[in-house]
Design an enzyme around this catalytic site. Structure first.
Site, short mmCIF file in Angstrom:
data_model
loop_
_atom_site.label_atom_id
_atom_site.label_comp_id
_atom_site.label_asym_id
_atom_site.label_seq_id
_atom_site.Cartn_x
_atom_site.Cartn_y
_atom_site.Cartn_z
N ILE A 119 6.59 5.15 -13.61
CA ILE A 119 6.19 6.35 -14.34
C ILE A 119 6.26 6.10 -15.84
O ILE A 119 7.29 5.67 -16.36
CB ILE A 119 7.10 7.54 -13.98
N CYS A 120 5.19 6.42 -16.55
CA CYS A 120 5.14 6.18 -17.98
C CYS A 120 6.26 6.89 -18.73
O CYS A 120 6.91 6.31 -19.59
CB CYS A 120 3.78 6.63 -18.52
#
Length: 273
Positions: A144-145
């Site tokens: 996840i960024c």
């Protein structure tokens, strides 16, 4: 004296169109057909975008994507997956040889992101640039960024509030990023693969302490239009710009749809890794 850039608000668009238009803007600027350009956009439907080098298999829960009726698209830029939902997305195309553009990738991030920093401040939020701890970054394995800020991304109260990615092609920089206005963490964590529920909960709890959306920081919720005005003004002020509204020509629209159909609409592109 302020420099004139184009400003394009393309509204709510499909995942394939959004990525195709960013690529087209890069191509047009390289060919000298448009000046540097700032674009704002949103997504229909809400979409999970994966980084250019990111593997889908083993990272993305495709059943979760389907269950929530989301789009899935691969970006032209690197980095980790981003859930584009209640947010403002921005992109900037500008030459590496622009007289104000620093030569290094990290400093170019800082230069462009000054507009984001001022946008947050105009919304009444005390944002700052992230200077990440290298050891902490090494220990982060999430797909996840927003699990961890990178150099010169925006943080508020120590939490990541905007995520950006950049690519350079034949002398042109494309930087685009996500500015969450609201954040549905339960839906977000349905979109990734975890070894078991305990790991999922642990990652989710850690995420909650590291990422934040605009409306969790404000007493009065901001609308999308208010956020657009703030960040447009932020870019104009900090990059010393005059942003000239721009609308695509019929020929340009055709080119964007051709790129979308050729690349971003196909599983062969989305699942290439």
């Amino acid at each position: 004296m302020r420099e004139t850039w184009y400003f394009l608000d393309s509204g709510r668009r499909t995942p394939a169109y959004n990525m195709a238009l960013d690529e087209a803007l890069l191509n047009w600027h390289r060919r000298g057909e448009i000046p540097p350009t700032l674009r704002f956009y949103t997504w229909q439907p809400s979409t999970l975008s994966v980084g250019y080098f990111q593997k889908v298999k083993g990272n993305i829960d495709l059943d979760g994507v389907s269950r929530h009726r989301l789009g899935l698209v691969r970006r032209l830029t690197g980095g980790r997956a981003v859930f584009h939902d209640a947010e403002l997305t921005y992109s900037v195309v500008v030459s590496e040889n622009h007289p104000d553009m620093p030569r290094t990738v990290v400093e170019a991030y800082r230069f462009i992101s000054r507009g984001l920093l001022e946008g947050f401040r105009l919304l009444g939020l005390n944002a700052s640039f992230a200077i990440p701890d290298k050891q902490l970054k090494k220990e982060t394995s999430s797909a996840i960024c927003f699990d961890q800020p990178s150099w010169y991304e925006l943080v508020v109260d120590g939490k990541k509030a905007a995520g950006s990615a950049q690519t350079r092609q034949l002398g042109i920089i494309l930087q685009h990023g996500s500015i969450p206005i609201d954040l549905d963490e339960e839906k977000l964590f349905d979109l990734f693969v975890y070894p078991n529920e305990a790991v999922k909960k642990r990652v989710q709890n850690r995420f909650s302490s590291k990422a934040v959306a605009i409306n969790r920081l404000r007493e009065q919720p901001a609308t999308l239009e208010e956020v657009k005005r703030a960040f447009k003004a932020g870019f104009e002020k900090e990059l010393n710009l005059k942003l000239k509204p721009y609308k695509l020509t019929e020929e340009q629209e055709i080119e964007v749809h051709q790129i979308a159909e050729k690349r971003y609409s196909h599983d062969s592109w989305t699942f290439r890794r």
